[in-house]
Design an enzyme around this catalytic site. Structure first.
Site, PDB file in Angstrom:
ATOM      1  N   ASP A 175       0.838  -1.211   0.000  1.00 61.13           N
ATOM      2  CA  ASP A 175       0.000   0.000   0.000  1.00 61.13           C
ATOM      3  C   ASP A 175       0.870   1.258   0.000  1.00 61.13           C
ATOM      4  O   ASP A 175       0.350   2.378  -0.035  1.00 61.13           O
ATOM      5  CB  ASP A 175      -1.028  -0.009   1.143  1.00 61.13           C
ATOM      6  CG  ASP A 175      -0.404  -0.099   2.518  1.00 61.13           C
ATOM      7  OD1 ASP A 175       0.832  -0.178   2.620  1.00 61.13           O
ATOM      8  OD2 ASP A 175      -1.171  -0.109   3.507  1.00 61.13           O
ATOM      9  N   ASP A 232      -1.132  -6.132  -0.113  1.00 58.64           N
ATOM     10  CA  ASP A 232      -1.468  -5.529   1.179  1.00 58.64           C
ATOM     11  C   ASP A 232      -2.967  -5.373   1.358  1.00 58.64           C
ATOM     12  O   ASP A 232      -3.670  -4.967   0.427  1.00 58.64           O
ATOM     13  CB  ASP A 232      -0.846  -4.122   1.264  1.00 58.64           C
ATOM     14  CG  ASP A 232       0.460  -4.113   2.029  1.00 58.64           C
ATOM     15  OD1 ASP A 232       0.725  -5.070   2.785  1.00 58.64           O
ATOM     16  OD2 ASP A 232       1.221  -3.141   1.875  1.00 58.64           O
ATOM     17  N   LYS A 278      -1.347  -9.446   3.080  1.00 50.51           N
ATOM     18  CA  LYS A 278      -0.535  -8.992   4.220  1.00 50.51           C
ATOM     19  C   LYS A 278      -1.332  -8.017   5.076  1.00 50.51           C
ATOM     20  O   LYS A 278      -1.999  -7.120   4.547  1.00 50.51           O
ATOM     21  CB  LYS A 278       0.756  -8.324   3.727  1.00 50.51           C
ATOM     22  CG  LYS A 278       1.600  -7.745   4.863  1.00 50.51           C
ATOM     23  CD  LYS A 278       3.041  -7.472   4.443  1.00 50.51           C
ATOM     24  CE  LYS A 278       3.261  -6.179   3.714  1.00 50.51           C
ATOM     25  NZ  LYS A 278       2.901  -4.967   4.465  1.00 50.51           N
ATOM     26  N   GLU A 334      -1.179  -5.583   8.774  1.00 53.20           N
ATOM     27  CA  GLU A 334      -0.274  -4.969   9.760  1.00 53.20           C
ATOM     28  C   GLU A 334      -0.771  -5.202  11.184  1.00 53.20           C
ATOM     29  O   GLU A 334      -1.961  -5.080  11.472  1.00 53.20           O
ATOM     30  CB  GLU A 334      -0.196  -3.451   9.517  1.00 53.20           C
ATOM     31  CG  GLU A 334       0.556  -3.104   8.250  1.00 53.20           C
ATOM     32  CD  GLU A 334       0.778  -1.597   8.080  1.00 53.20           C
ATOM     33  OE1 GLU A 334       0.576  -0.827   9.043  1.00 53.20           O
ATOM     34  OE2 GLU A 334       1.154  -1.206   6.958  1.00 53.20           O
ATOM     35  N   GLU A 385       9.489  -4.520  10.060  1.00 49.36           N
ATOM     36  CA  GLU A 385       9.886  -3.193   9.566  1.00 49.36           C
ATOM     37  C   GLU A 385      10.541  -2.379  10.678  1.00 49.36           C
ATOM     38  O   GLU A 385       9.956  -2.141  11.740  1.00 49.36           O
ATOM     39  CB  GLU A 385       8.654  -2.449   9.007  1.00 49.36           C
ATOM     40  CG  GLU A 385       9.032  -1.076   8.463  1.00 49.36           C
ATOM     41  CD  GLU A 385       8.016  -0.476   7.504  1.00 49.36           C
ATOM     42  OE1 GLU A 385       7.007  -1.136   7.177  1.00 49.36           O
ATOM     43  OE2 GLU A 385       8.237   0.675   7.074  1.00 49.36           O
TER      44      GLU A 385
HETATM   45  O1  KIV Z   1       3.524  -1.248   1.642  1.00 51.93           O
HETATM   46  C1  KIV Z   1       4.694  -1.650   1.535  1.00 51.93           C
HETATM   47  O2  KIV Z   1       5.389  -1.429   0.536  1.00 51.93           O
HETATM   48  C2  KIV Z   1       5.257  -2.395   2.662  1.00 51.93           C
HETATM   49  C3  KIV Z   1       6.737  -2.536   2.704  1.00 51.93           C
HETATM   50  C4  KIV Z   1       7.352  -1.251   3.111  1.00 51.93           C
HETATM   51  C5  KIV Z   1       7.148  -3.665   3.591  1.00 51.93           C
HETATM   52  O3  KIV Z   1       4.549  -2.846   3.506  1.00 51.93           O
END
Ligand code: KIV
Length: 264
Positions: free
Chosen positions: A48, A87, A116, A118, A185
């Site tokens: 994202d 994401d 993914k 968070e 991260e």
């Molecule tokens: O959104 C993204 O690109 C990420 C990376 C920074 C790991 O989550």
């Protein structure tokens, strides 16, 4: 020319067991996904971060599920072999039902291989458990959480013993909930090392030293095209190369051979 077979979770886990570094890079459209895949990158993350490096927003918060589906569809048209992680955008995991719908859109309409999320709150762990039970591969993401920027700012995580321990507990909890991969991260290198050694799933670091099972960076950061500049831990791989393809190949080579990142 990359003649690799399609990457699978089984192969990524074997790479971890064999101590082979996993190379991961973001991409947001078909053309760049093609070059990233051709360079032999193992995992493409449709992050994202596209909100910042493509759409020009200050944070990732405005990115919608429709944006993520659109960009992941493009990426999967250009990508022939890399494992594709998409994401879940801000608030798409606000409830179990919303998270199920978001993951379904990313897997069915956009053809991502994995989603993914968070964080590692109780709500996130329960979403991971349910997605995993339904057959959706899930990647966790702990440490600095860009989706919480309005609350916490962009702060490195695990800076004292107690918060480093919390990160280690979160990593175990995510694996136990069914996560099949983890992004760390901006956590201290020794914490990243302990977490990578402790988990059976691949652990991919960003700004977290060189001890994880693999590395991820934002494509625009390695090409020097990020609006507002790149974070300190990133490196411009294009500056002494003749093409984008060569720059991505150098990134992949350096991660694979432990030349990037340099500091432990
Ligand atoms: O959104 C993204 O690109 C990420 C990376 C920074 C790991 O989550």
């Amino acid at each position: 020319m990359n003649t690799q077979k399609r990457m699978t979770l089984t192969r990524l886990k074997k790479m971890k067991r064999d101590g082979q570094k996993i190379v991961c890079l973001t991409a947001y459209d078909a053309a760049m996904a093609h070059w990233v895949d051709q360079a032999g990158v193992n995992v493409i993350l449709v992050g994202d971060t596209l909100g910042m490096v493509v759409q020009g927003h200050e944070t990732t918060l405005p990115v919608t599920l429709a944006d993520m589906v659109y960009h992941t569809q493009m990426v999967q048209r250009g990508n022939k072999s890399a494992w594709c992680v998409a994401d879940m955008p801000f608030m798409s995991d606000g409830s179990i039902d919303k998270a199920m719908e978001a993951a379904a859109a990313l897997m069915k309409q956009a053809r991502a291989n994995m989603v993914k999320l968070e964080g590692a709150s109780k709500r996130i762990l329960s979403i991971v458990e349910q997605l995993s039970e339904l057959g959706v591969p899930v990647c966790g993401h702990i440490g600095l959480l860009p989706q919480l920027v309005e609350k916490n700012g962009y702060r490195r995580a695990g800076q004292d013993d107690a918060s480093a321990r919390v990160l280690e507990e979160e990593a175990v909890a995510l694996e136990q909930a069914g996560a099949e991969m983890l992004v760390l991260e901006c956590v201290p290198s020794d914490t990243a090392k302990r977490i990578s050694e402790n988990l059976n799933i691949p652990v991919i670091g960003i700004g977290s030293g060189k001890e994880s099972d693999g590395q991820v960076l934002v494509l625009n950061d390695i090409l020097g095209t990020s609006l507002g500049g790149a974070p300190r831990f990133a490196k411009n791989f294009l500056q002494d190369k003749n093409s984008i393809q060569e720059a991505i190949e150098q990134y992949a080579f350096d991660v694979r051979n432990g030349h990037f990142p340099l500091e432990s």
